[in-house]
Motif scaffolding. Sequence first.
Motif, PDB file in Angstrom:
ATOM      1  N   HIS A 133       2.737  18.639 -12.477  1.00 13.31           N
ATOM      2  CA  HIS A 133       3.855  19.326 -13.131  1.00 13.31           C
ATOM      3  C   HIS A 133       3.565  19.530 -14.620  1.00 13.31           C
ATOM      4  CE1 HIS A 133       7.935  20.682 -13.765  1.00 13.31           C
ATOM      5  NE2 HIS A 133       8.140  19.739 -14.674  1.00 13.31           N
ATOM      6  N   ALA A 134       3.043  18.472 -15.263  1.00 10.44           N
ATOM      7  CA  ALA A 134       2.715  18.590 -16.684  1.00 10.44           C
ATOM      8  C   ALA A 134       1.609  19.608 -16.905  1.00 10.44           C
ATOM      9  CB  ALA A 134       2.296  17.221 -17.228  1.00 10.44           C
ATOM     10  N   ARG A 139       0.837  -1.212   0.000  1.00  8.36           N
ATOM     11  CA  ARG A 139       0.000   0.000   0.000  1.00  8.36           C
ATOM     12  C   ARG A 139       0.864   1.252   0.000  1.00  8.36           C
ATOM     13  NH1 ARG A 139      -3.462  -2.990   3.468  1.00  8.36           N
ATOM     14  NH2 ARG A 139      -2.423  -2.143   5.296  1.00  8.36           N
ATOM     15  N   LEU A 140       1.940   1.245   0.786  1.00 12.57           N
ATOM     16  CA  LEU A 140       2.824   2.410   0.803  1.00 12.57           C
ATOM     17  C   LEU A 140       3.461   2.639  -0.561  1.00 12.57           C
ATOM     18  CD1 LEU A 140       4.623   1.965   4.261  1.00 12.57           C
ATOM     19  CD2 LEU A 140       3.002   3.750   3.630  1.00 12.57           C
ATOM     20  N   TYR A 141       3.857   1.541  -1.225  1.00  9.39           N
ATOM     21  CA  TYR A 141       4.439   1.685  -2.563  1.00  9.39           C
ATOM     22  C   TYR A 141       3.406   2.222  -3.545  1.00  9.39           C
ATOM     23  CZ  TYR A 141       6.694   0.491  -6.965  1.00  9.39           C
ATOM     24  OH  TYR A 141       7.229   0.557  -8.219  1.00  9.39           O
ATOM     25  N   ALA A 142       2.162   1.696  -3.445  1.00 11.47           N
ATOM     26  CA  ALA A 142       1.101   2.176  -4.344  1.00 11.47           C
ATOM     27  C   ALA A 142       0.822   3.661  -4.104  1.00 11.47           C
ATOM     28  CB  ALA A 142      -0.167   1.343  -4.132  1.00 11.47           C
ATOM     29  N   SER A 165       2.818   9.965  -9.539  1.00 11.57           N
ATOM     30  CA  SER A 165       2.001  10.179 -10.737  1.00 11.57           C
ATOM     31  C   SER A 165       1.253  11.507 -10.654  1.00 11.57           C
ATOM     32  CB  SER A 165       1.010   9.015 -10.899  1.00 11.57           C
ATOM     33  OG  SER A 165       0.157   9.233 -11.991  1.00 11.57           O
ATOM     34  N   ASP A 166       0.669  11.771  -9.464  1.00 16.47           N
ATOM     35  CA  ASP A 166      -0.050  13.041  -9.285  1.00 16.47           C
ATOM     36  C   ASP A 166       0.898  14.227  -9.429  1.00 16.47           C
ATOM     37  OD1 ASP A 166      -2.317  11.577  -8.853  1.00 16.47           O
ATOM     38  OD2 ASP A 166      -2.242  11.727  -6.671  1.00 16.47           O
TER      39      ASP A 166
END
Length: 476
Positions: free
Chosen positions: A240-241, A224-227, A234-235
């Motif tokens: 940034h994009a 869960r921490l990795y996800a 990703s956010d």
Amino acid sequence: MASSNKISYAHRLFLWLVVYSCLLGGSMIVYQYFRERQYKADEFNEALQVVNAHILSGYGPGLAVDFAREYSIDDLRVSIIDLHGNVLYDNSLDSLPYGDHRQREEIASALLCGSGYSVRRVSDTTGDTYFYSARREGDFIVRTAVPYSVTLLELLTPGKNFLWTMFAIIAVVCTIGYLATRRLGLHVSRLKDFAARAERGERIYDTTPFPHDELGDISSNIVRLYAKLQQAISDRDKEHAAALREEKNKIEIKRRLTGNINHELKTPLASMSVCLESIIAHEDMPAAKRREFVERCFINCERLRKLLDDVSLITRLDEGGDVITKEVINIADVVRDVCDDLSAMAAERGFEIVNRLDTPLPVKGNREIISSIFTNLITNALSYSGGTMVEIISGDVSPQRVTVIFRDNGAGVGEEHIGHIFERFYRVDKGRSRRQGGTGLGLSIVRNGIALHHGSITAENLRSGGLQFTMTFSRN
């Protein structure tokens, strides 16, 4: 090493457990064997020592040989030995052996401690294997012996029930160990798969649930921490994009705005330049013509002023809410003031302004911006709608939003223009717009001003004729 890696962690762990269980069980069996053997030997020695004591005490030490001759038991070998190790009597021999017997284990122990025994020793005289038990009394040592036969071997071997019990215990331990290592191996295999996917940088949204135990909870928390970390990255990348796109859009908008402003400035400046050059070049110009040129310069000067005002306002809107202060205001009060200010202009052009906002509509916003929104809508309708009336009414009102509808009874606009009327410097009729002194920024200011208040605006042609704008304002 390579071959061991082909075996799964759970199987390797199980094999180690089997080896450990077998070693532990084997050690217990060996220990129990020697313990049982010692017990049986001591028990058998006690029985033979009773016989030895009986022989020695039967007629006294001096008559032990005579008594031994009379004491006859099948398969029982009886020997009388003196303290020098000489055999005085042996019921299993036709002739007495020579030699010192003091080095025999049972004789040495009897001389030292009074009694002793020896298990499974081959007799030098007969060549048979015996169990010897010796006892000293005075100057004699009585030694009894029985053949170490299969019957005695079985007597000294631990019971088969113990062996079967140990085998059953080992089997149960291995079974439980298999279940435990299989469960643990499942944890490790799933973690290994997760680590491999994470190393490859794969996006992990979810994974097969881990068993509900401490290790499973830890494993689930790691996944869960990795996800969450992936989602955060990703956010961040998306933000940034989006920020880069927004920055590029702002740069492009500013570039276009600069180009459009440059284009819009050329026409009034060229007109003013021509008029002023004509006035300078013709000092004897009739007064009426001179006034006409001056008035034309004034009109173009006003147009430039309006353009600069609109550019300044739209630049403030682009900079966002951090620059523009907000407070709780009543839209109905702002609209009433705007209608009062423009009523004289509307009357001159034969327009009627109908304001139906008769209930308070409080929102958190900027009074100047909201005033410019309705000012631009009304002046746009007065200049370009071709109608005779504008109407402002209240729409749906909720604790979160306020809706206001603005419409006129003019000719509307072509459907091909509806999607573009909020663009900067877009004009449905460019020639007419310039003649009316428009800057082409009015409806763009309206849209950006409403967006600043976290709202939206849509435009549509009415079936009865005219154009309708539906605006929503956030109350927060």
